[in-house]
Write an enzyme that holds these catalytic residues in place. Sequence first.
Site, mmCIF file in Angstrom:
data_model
loop_
_atom_site.group_PDB
_atom_site.id
_atom_site.type_symbol
_atom_site.label_atom_id
_atom_site.label_comp_id
_atom_site.label_asym_id
_atom_site.label_seq_id
_atom_site.Cartn_x
_atom_site.Cartn_y
_atom_site.Cartn_z
ATOM 1 N N ASP A 269 -23.131 10.995 -6.224
ATOM 2 C CA ASP A 269 -22.091 9.984 -6.356
ATOM 3 C C ASP A 269 -21.619 9.503 -4.977
ATOM 4 O O ASP A 269 -21.437 10.303 -4.057
ATOM 5 C CB ASP A 269 -20.909 10.619 -7.116
ATOM 6 C CG ASP A 269 -19.849 9.616 -7.513
ATOM 7 O OD1 ASP A 269 -20.165 8.707 -8.289
ATOM 8 O OD2 ASP A 269 -18.704 9.744 -7.032
ATOM 9 N N GLU A 317 -26.309 7.290 -4.945
ATOM 10 C CA GLU A 317 -25.613 6.056 -5.318
ATOM 11 C C GLU A 317 -25.051 5.443 -4.044
ATOM 12 O O GLU A 317 -23.909 5.709 -3.672
ATOM 13 C CB GLU A 317 -24.490 6.340 -6.318
ATOM 14 C CG GLU A 317 -23.836 5.060 -6.815
ATOM 15 C CD GLU A 317 -22.333 5.155 -7.046
ATOM 16 O OE1 GLU A 317 -21.790 4.287 -7.730
ATOM 17 O OE2 GLU A 317 -21.692 6.084 -6.506
HETATM 18 C C1 NOJ Z 1 -19.121 6.027 -8.514
HETATM 19 C C2 NOJ Z 1 -19.287 6.315 -9.953
HETATM 20 O O1 NOJ Z 1 -20.422 5.707 -10.448
HETATM 21 C C3 NOJ Z 1 -18.055 5.855 -10.620
HETATM 22 O O2 NOJ Z 1 -18.211 5.858 -11.998
HETATM 23 C C4 NOJ Z 1 -16.956 6.745 -10.140
HETATM 24 O O3 NOJ Z 1 -15.747 6.360 -10.732
HETATM 25 C C5 NOJ Z 1 -16.815 6.662 -8.644
HETATM 26 N N1 NOJ Z 1 -18.072 6.811 -7.999
HETATM 27 C C6 NOJ Z 1 -15.897 7.730 -8.125
HETATM 28 O O4 NOJ Z 1 -16.467 8.996 -8.331
#
Ligand code: NOJ
Length: 568
Positions: A269, A317
Amino acid sequence: MRRLAWASVALAWFVACGPPAQSDPTLDTDAASAPDEVVADLTDEPAPDVAVDTAPDVLPSTDPPPLCRSAIAQPQWYHRAVGYEVFVRSFQDSDGDGIGDFKGLTSRLDYLNDGKPGGDDLGIDLLWLMPVNASPSDHGYDVTDYRKLNPQYGTDADFNAFLTAAHARGIRVVLDLVLNHCSKQHPWFQASAAGTDKADWFVWSDVALNWKQPFGNSPSWHANGKRWFYGVFADSMPDLNYTNPAVTAELTDVAQTWLDRGVDGYRLDAVRYLIETGAGNGQKDTPPTLAWWQTWATQLRQHQASAGKPEPLMVGEAWAANAIAAQYQAAGGLNMTFDFDLAAALLASLQNAAPETLAQVLCAEEGVFPKDAARGTFLTNHDMVRIATQLAEPAANRLAAVLLFALPGTPWVYYGEEIGLQNGTDSNDEAKRQPMQWQPGAGVGFTTGTPWQPANGDAATVSVQVQTAQADSLLALYRKLIALRQASDALAVGETRLLVAGSLLGVLRKAGQERILAVLNLGAAAVTPAWTALQLGGPVAATDLLTGATATNLRSVPPRGFALLRLQ
Ligand code: NOJ
């Protein structure tokens, strides 16, 4: 071999298929009146007087299309995989409390991949579970214990049983790992805030600082008593301090522990925001952040290797342009990033019937990434309005599916996309993460109780049970595409060349002798392709992999029509 002198003849050999309801009478699919195999070849002779269809948007050039993306030279398991993202809370409830759980997920594994050849399973072999660690929220991105599972999802034994069952079917499992921040309710933060322990585990300031989020306008610093802490996403999610070796050691150990428990890697993440060096540009993609991931990834690789296990998947991500995302894959860093640029271009291409947009983005990526870098291709994820809702038109949604599997990269399906699951009507995140629709009726087969979020009211058409009974359903198309992708080196790891002519896109994939051409008409008017045999690299005959038909004459590709052709 019948030789046809076709130096500039429009292609007259392949079958295009579109959504069944849209079959076009100009498409010559009459196999009886066509030879089983039509072969085009090139000679230096002048073109004979052959009547051909013409279209206003033909490609004048007879040059072969340039290389858009190279083949993967040394494929790893994750280059060939087909991924599926699951929100456990919304996939299958086993105990009637309205919340999905591990037992429920296990009971649906045969739908995803039953481990046997053929059949009507989806055929994916890589599963990403959105956060399953202990957390006070529904979404789980604010963890309170990285070593524990969310009890709403089940016990350790339930998780282990799930993992064993997934592996038995050839499905690898990656967990969402949220390292940048944890929950404000995590005992680490509580101790840090109280000054009893973990003083440097978070990022504190004694003075008020006015830094905005690097991706929004909300403040990044939050008051706590007489001090302020840094939490780039929200006040409820304080950032951990990765300049503190103790934090790094703990979270590296966490990752190694779950690998030891059998998971195959991580969806990482928010990788861009780990270590700050100042306001603005110092809040994202900083050199210490990039270096941190490199060290961490190297350690995880070594950890797996010393246990005799294959390289773990570490998919980042990095929600940014690929020029930035690529940095996370440099020199021993992460081994996959999600292709956000491509997802946006793909959507825009479909919405505007403009394949050029997609082509520009896809072909610009070559050279940006390290050799053999893996990219996760996707349509939407849990942070986006579902693709079926954004595209609205079912025929466009089918084209999206074909693109997902015809384009290079490791495809990821967000649960429900394969049945055209619509977004909920609210604009919140929950509306993007509603229950999977298995069958019509109350609870849509997801729960015998009341679902934690209401399902859409369309399970009479948008459900696994209904679409399994329909040979021409979106689900049937996904099943076919995944099976083709799993059986094809060209689609999985081959080189990519693109042909663009107006609303028409040709995606030419090649590995060794295997050549596959996806033909897609993104537009609302029929188009006749004018790609010559030369552009396709020589003599061609074709079989449509989706319909099984051998080559027949193509008069035109119908609006929103497509074909997936094996060239011989
Ligand atoms: C990215 C995630 O995909 C999202 O859903 C999340 O709220 C944020 N990061 C914070 O963790």
